[in-house]
Design a protein around this motif. Structure first.
Motif, short mmCIF file in Angstrom:
data_model
loop_
_atom_site.label_atom_id
_atom_site.label_comp_id
_atom_site.label_asym_id
_atom_site.label_seq_id
_atom_site.Cartn_x
_atom_site.Cartn_y
_atom_site.Cartn_z
N PRO A 137 -12.68 -52.65 22.63
CA PRO A 137 -13.06 -51.24 22.47
C PRO A 137 -12.10 -50.48 21.55
O PRO A 137 -10.98 -50.93 21.31
N ALA A 138 -12.54 -49.31 21.06
CA ALA A 138 -11.72 -48.51 20.14
C ALA A 138 -10.51 -47.93 20.85
O ALA A 138 -9.43 -47.77 20.26
N MET A 147 -15.65 -47.04 23.23
CA MET A 147 -14.71 -46.33 24.11
C MET A 147 -14.95 -46.74 25.56
O MET A 147 -16.08 -46.77 26.02
N VAL A 148 -13.88 -47.05 26.26
CA VAL A 148 -14.03 -47.47 27.66
C VAL A 148 -13.19 -46.58 28.57
O VAL A 148 -12.04 -46.24 28.25
N LEU A 149 -13.78 -46.17 29.69
CA LEU A 149 -13.05 -45.45 30.72
C LEU A 149 -12.99 -46.36 31.94
O LEU A 149 -14.02 -46.86 32.40
N VAL A 150 -11.78 -46.58 32.45
CA VAL A 150 -11.59 -47.47 33.59
C VAL A 150 -11.27 -46.63 34.82
O VAL A 150 -10.24 -45.95 34.87
N LEU A 173 -4.97 -57.48 22.33
CA LEU A 173 -5.85 -57.30 21.17
C LEU A 173 -5.47 -56.07 20.34
O LEU A 173 -6.08 -55.78 19.32
N GLY A 174 -4.47 -55.31 20.81
CA GLY A 174 -4.04 -54.14 20.06
C GLY A 174 -4.86 -52.89 20.33
O GLY A 174 -4.79 -51.91 19.58
N VAL A 175 -5.65 -52.89 21.40
CA VAL A 175 -6.43 -51.71 21.76
C VAL A 175 -5.49 -50.61 22.26
O VAL A 175 -4.62 -50.88 23.09
N PRO A 176 -5.63 -49.38 21.77
CA PRO A 176 -4.81 -48.28 22.30
C PRO A 176 -5.23 -47.97 23.75
O PRO A 176 -6.36 -47.54 23.98
N LEU A 177 -4.32 -48.21 24.68
CA LEU A 177 -4.61 -47.96 26.09
C LEU A 177 -3.84 -46.75 26.57
O LEU A 177 -2.63 -46.64 26.34
N TYR A 178 -4.54 -45.87 27.25
CA TYR A 178 -3.92 -44.66 27.83
C TYR A 178 -3.95 -44.78 29.34
O TYR A 178 -4.86 -44.35 29.97
N ASN A 179 -3.04 -45.52 29.99
CA ASN A 179 -1.82 -46.12 29.46
C ASN A 179 -1.86 -47.65 29.48
O ASN A 179 -2.64 -48.21 30.24
N PRO A 180 -0.99 -48.30 28.70
CA PRO A 180 -0.98 -49.76 28.66
C PRO A 180 -0.43 -50.37 29.94
O PRO A 180 0.51 -49.83 30.53
#
Ligand code: ADP
Ligand code: MG
Ligand code: MG
Length: 306
Positions: free
Chosen positions: A59-60, A1-4, A110-117
């Protein structure tokens, strides 16, 4: 899990804390501390991404709070550097931004679910955003984005008008007679402005996450732009048609989650003012009793368990 985002940001901290409570390991890519402290290395391989010495790869899921990649961005202190050498400073910010957007773009590919893309970004500028909502049949206020003084005068004949920035930096105000003078409208040569049908009714804040409304609140305030004054925040139950309109708006803009601002017109119809790609929620949770933080963290955590 990544937080940006910034490690010092209250929203990043809260999501990290909640993930920890869910037993999910969260790595913060501290974008405010980049490139001074945060170390980022990318190879030509899509998943070749190393942050502070850790292989991050794919990341997940990723929560994108902010890139802090512009001198005007929140928490960025670039005043002295801009004064000393604005060109080099702006160039450095552009380099930083290109690398960070490159990382997000890889994760999306890569298809990682991004909140938001990041792919949603281009459509989020308000002149594109509101027109997209209107094209999808959703109610938005009559609006004019312009630097044309004549167009403003014509628009102002139709009733009460509010004006506000296109990207941000000033509060919403009501347009009055004095604003329509030659001298005042000459300011449009410096920057375009948003002119909008003034909506006199109640402010609503709605959160949508993964295709469902997770919180809806109303803001009770005496002033036009509620951020200028203390306001009461209360939970409300949305009529099903408005709730599904909010979910649709989120979908139209390609967001996985959002905080929407709506305001009721003279007939009581809520109209979309905007959807925020990185909506704040701690203040609403604290004062309105919602649990956006918990729901967001659990949605992220679910991806880690899948
Ligand atoms: P921001 O991105 O700055 O939050 P908004 O469009 O959400 O921009 O405007 C901020 C606030 O100003 C709104 O939540 C609302 O209270 C007030 N406001 C904005 N547009 C109007 C309008 N057309 N009529 C009345 N109030 C408005
Ligand atoms: Mg807003
Ligand atoms: Mg906004």
């Amino acid at each position: 899990m990544v937080l940006v985002g910034s490690r010092a940001d209250a929203h990043v901290q809260e999501v990290a804390r909640r993930l920890h409570a869910e037993d999910v390991d969260a790595l913060v890519v501290d974008t405010l501390a980049f490139p001074e402290e945060t170390r980022l290395s990318l190879t030509e391989d899509l998943a070749g991404i190393v942050v502070d010495g850790r292989e991050v790869g794919r990341p997940a899921a990723v929560y994108v709070r902010g890139l802090h990649a512009h001198p005007l961005a929140a928490k960025v202190e670039a005043h002295d550097a801009m004064d000393a050498d604005w060109r080099t400073t702006l160039t450095a910010f552009r380099e930083k931004s290109a690398l960070l957007l490159g990382v997000l773009g890889r994760w999306e590919r890569l298809g990682v679910p991004l909140y938001n893309p990041p792919s949603a970004d281009w459509g989020m500028h308000k002149p594109a955003q509101l027109a997209a909502l209107q094209a999808a049949g959703l109610p938005v206020p009559r609006t004019l984005w312009t630097n044309d003084a004549e167009a403003v005068r014509r628009f102002a004949r139709s009733g009460r008008v509010a004006y506000k920035p296109i990207a941000g930096g000033a509060a919403t105000q009501e347009l009055c007679e004095d604003d329509l003078t030659e001298e005042r409208l000459a300011a449009l040569a410096a920057a375009p402005v948003t002119f909008q049908e003034l909506l006199p009714g109640e402010d609503l804040r709605v959160y949508v996450l993964d295709g469902a409304v997770i919180a809806s609140l109303r803001v009770v305030s005496a002033s036009l732009d509620f951020r200028q004054h203390e306001a009461r925040i209360e939970p409300v139950t949305l009529p099903p048609d408005i709730a599904s309109a909010c979910v649709k708006a989120c979908e139209v803009l390609g967001l996985r989650w959002t905080g929407l601002d709506l305001k009721r017109d003279g007939d009581g119809v809520p109209r979309f003012l905007e959807l925020n790609g990185s909506a704040m929620f701690l203040g609403f949770d604290a004062r309105g009793g919602s649990d956006v933080a918990g729901q967001l963290a659990r949605a992220l955590a679910r991806h880690a368990r899948d």
